[in-house]
Design a protein around this motif. Structure first.
Motif, mmCIF file in Angstrom:
data_model
loop_
_atom_site.group_PDB
_atom_site.id
_atom_site.type_symbol
_atom_site.label_atom_id
_atom_site.label_comp_id
_atom_site.label_asym_id
_atom_site.label_seq_id
_atom_site.Cartn_x
_atom_site.Cartn_y
_atom_site.Cartn_z
ATOM 1 N N PHE A 13 0.869 -0.890 0.048
ATOM 2 C CA PHE A 13 0.083 0.050 -0.031
ATOM 3 C C PHE A 13 0.674 1.255 -0.016
ATOM 4 N N PHE A 14 0.298 2.359 -0.165
ATOM 5 C CA PHE A 14 1.106 3.593 -0.057
ATOM 6 C C PHE A 14 1.419 3.739 1.258
ATOM 7 N N ASP A 15 2.576 4.026 1.713
ATOM 8 C CA ASP A 15 3.133 4.224 2.827
ATOM 9 C C ASP A 15 3.820 5.652 3.101
ATOM 10 N N GLY A 16 3.208 6.630 2.513
ATOM 11 C CA GLY A 16 3.724 8.042 2.555
ATOM 12 C C GLY A 16 5.043 8.281 1.937
ATOM 13 N N ARG A 17 5.879 7.602 1.475
ATOM 14 C CA ARG A 17 6.990 7.720 0.963
ATOM 15 C C ARG A 17 6.710 8.205 -0.361
ATOM 16 N N THR A 18 7.546 9.207 -0.902
ATOM 17 C CA THR A 18 7.652 9.978 -2.473
ATOM 18 C C THR A 18 7.844 8.445 -3.383
ATOM 19 N N PRO A 19 7.361 8.242 -4.489
ATOM 20 C CA PRO A 19 7.500 7.186 -5.231
ATOM 21 C C PRO A 19 8.767 7.851 -6.299
ATOM 22 N N LEU A 20 9.523 6.773 -6.893
ATOM 23 C CA LEU A 20 10.488 7.443 -7.832
ATOM 24 C C LEU A 20 10.054 7.719 -8.811
ATOM 25 N N THR A 21 10.580 8.890 -9.529
ATOM 26 C CA THR A 21 10.089 9.282 -10.968
ATOM 27 C C THR A 21 10.086 8.055 -11.820
ATOM 28 N N ARG A 22 9.512 8.017 -13.010
ATOM 29 C CA ARG A 22 9.567 7.079 -13.939
ATOM 30 C C ARG A 22 10.974 7.080 -14.280
ATOM 31 N N LYS A 23 11.782 8.040 -14.456
ATOM 32 C CA LYS A 23 13.010 7.899 -14.912
ATOM 33 C C LYS A 23 13.854 7.265 -14.159
ATOM 34 N N GLU A 24 13.807 7.533 -12.800
ATOM 35 C CA GLU A 24 14.402 6.829 -11.570
ATOM 36 C C GLU A 24 14.147 5.493 -11.631
ATOM 37 N N PHE A 25 12.796 5.222 -11.625
ATOM 38 C CA PHE A 25 12.363 3.815 -11.420
ATOM 39 C C PHE A 25 13.118 3.001 -12.870
ATOM 40 N N GLY A 212 6.304 -4.166 -22.191
ATOM 41 C CA GLY A 212 6.369 -4.612 -20.957
ATOM 42 C C GLY A 212 6.830 -3.522 -19.850
ATOM 43 N N LEU A 213 7.680 -2.636 -20.378
ATOM 44 C CA LEU A 213 8.392 -1.780 -19.716
ATOM 45 C C LEU A 213 7.162 -0.488 -19.267
ATOM 46 N N ASN A 214 6.493 -0.263 -20.287
ATOM 47 C CA ASN A 214 5.377 0.778 -20.301
ATOM 48 C C ASN A 214 4.378 0.262 -19.024
ATOM 49 N N LEU A 215 3.931 -0.784 -19.370
ATOM 50 C CA LEU A 215 2.906 -1.434 -18.350
ATOM 51 C C LEU A 215 3.509 -1.320 -16.749
ATOM 52 N N THR A 216 4.608 -1.721 -16.622
ATOM 53 C CA THR A 216 5.443 -1.779 -15.387
ATOM 54 C C THR A 216 5.527 -0.620 -14.946
ATOM 55 N N LEU A 217 6.204 0.580 -15.675
ATOM 56 C CA LEU A 217 6.195 1.781 -14.947
ATOM 57 C C LEU A 217 4.987 2.380 -14.733
ATOM 58 N N GLU A 218 3.737 2.054 -15.372
ATOM 59 C CA GLU A 218 2.294 2.649 -15.030
ATOM 60 C C GLU A 218 1.791 2.030 -13.833
ATOM 61 N N TYR A 219 1.928 0.869 -13.816
ATOM 62 C CA TYR A 219 1.020 0.030 -12.885
ATOM 63 C C TYR A 219 2.025 0.145 -11.258
ATOM 64 N N PHE A 220 3.291 0.196 -11.355
ATOM 65 C CA PHE A 220 3.901 0.458 -10.096
ATOM 66 C C PHE A 220 4.432 1.624 -9.607
ATOM 67 N N ASN A 221 3.290 2.343 -9.170
ATOM 68 C CA ASN A 221 3.468 3.807 -8.813
ATOM 69 C C ASN A 221 3.404 4.232 -7.613
ATOM 70 N N THR A 222 3.849 3.290 -6.605
ATOM 71 C CA THR A 222 4.151 3.782 -5.257
ATOM 72 C C THR A 222 5.510 3.369 -4.883
ATOM 73 N N ARG A 223 6.126 3.888 -3.886
ATOM 74 C CA ARG A 223 7.544 3.408 -3.697
ATOM 75 C C ARG A 223 7.396 1.903 -3.183
ATOM 76 N N ALA A 224 6.501 1.308 -2.583
ATOM 77 C CA ALA A 224 6.414 0.094 -2.032
ATOM 78 C C ALA A 224 6.098 -0.707 -3.269
ATOM 79 N N LEU A 225 5.494 -0.320 -4.196
ATOM 80 C CA LEU A 225 5.260 -1.169 -5.550
ATOM 81 C C LEU A 225 6.456 -1.266 -6.393
ATOM 82 N N GLN A 226 7.081 0.092 -6.293
ATOM 83 C CA GLN A 226 8.291 0.038 -7.079
ATOM 84 C C GLN A 226 9.382 -0.936 -6.752
#
Ligand code: AHQ
Length: 255
Positions: A13-25, A212-226
């Motif tokens: 779940f969203f744990d308050g941390r800032t997600p990585l940008t798409r580029k960083e991810f 595959g990369l676009n779907l991944t960058l799209e779906y994994f959009n919180t820090r915990a998911l990343q």
């Protein structure tokens, strides 16, 4: 959380941390490439011309089990994915490997033998019989279990996680190009047409990676998911590495 299985108990779940940008991810995903099996001593042996014909034959025969698993894995993803637009793209992967015979309305047929057949041709070009490739007699237990772990993950994990696990292909064009650049010189006894599978992948893999990369960058959009995505990619990198460990241990590695 200590788990014996790669399957997540729940979606982080969203744990308050800032997600990585798409580029960083994306760059963190690509950074995982430093443990891609192109660097495994068994693969280095293969691509620097140090493998014996027997080691090459056993590599092809063992990798065949991975090749026939790919469309099964992709069909599992398709079966779990309710999004038609995603399936329209993903289905290409099954056709690439299984081949197809597609009847057009005008009565013409589009046909392609597929990558599994091309892999068998690679095996025959190295001196294996078609029979001993397809009956899997040479497949090592640890190779089989590594590949089965991949299929079972794709069947049981959320389809987006299985999509993410295909991203070892971010690094695949390099390994196919490396084989095409080195095998003809080191292994001139392998008929050039036997390398067609690698030629096919130099264009198919980059196309797969875009989706595959676009779907991944799209779906994994919180820090915990990343972080979960990076864990999944490492799980798949370990599968490829473990297959080479088994082959290296069994057939030897000439440094
Ligand atoms: O031939 C390969 C292939 O079709 C695929 C599909 C993709 C996936 O869905 O996991 N991964 C993959 C790979 C193929 N070949 C491997 C090789 O070394 O020849 C590399 C492998 C990958 O990078 O995952």
């Amino acid at each position: 959380m200590i788990r014996a299985d790669i399957l997540a108990e729940s979606v982080p779940f969203f744990d308050g941390r800032t997600p990585l940008t798409r580029k960083e991810f994306e760059s963190q995903l690509r950074e995982k490439g430093k443990v891609y099996h192109i660097f495994h001593p068994f693969n280095v042996m293969l691509n620097t011309g140090k493998a014996t014909p027997e080691q090459i034959r056993f590599w092809v025969a063992n990798r065949f089990y991975y090749q026939i698993a790919i469309p099964i894995k992709d069909a599992a993803i398709m079966a779990n994915c309710p999004d038609r637009n995603v399936r329209r793209g993903w289905v290409q992967r099954i056709l690439d490997h299984d081949g197809f015979e597609y009847g057009l309305p005008n009565g013409e047929k589009l046909m392609d033998e597929g990558g599994i057949e091309a892999w068998i041709r690679l095996g025959v070009a190295t001196g294996l019989t078609r029979e001993e490739i397809v009956d899997l007699r040479h497949v090592l237990p640890a190779v089989r279990y590594s590949v089965d772990a991949y299929i079972n993950f794709a069947r049981r994990a959320p389809w987006q996680e299985a999509v993410c696990s295909s991203l070892t292909e971010l690094f695949a064009p390099d390994i196919h190009k490396q084989r095409l650049a080195t095998w003809p010189e080191h292994y001139p006894w392998i008929e050039s047409s036997g390398l067609q599978y690698f030629r096919n992948r130099t264009s198919q893999a980059p196309r797969d990676v875009i989706q595959g990369l676009n779907l991944t960058l799209e779906y994994f959009n919180t820090r915990a998911l990343q972080e979960r995505a990076l864990e999944i990619l490492k799980f798949k990198l370990d599968i490829l590495w473990a297959m080479n460990d088994a082959m290296g241990q069994h057939y030897g590695i000439t440094a």
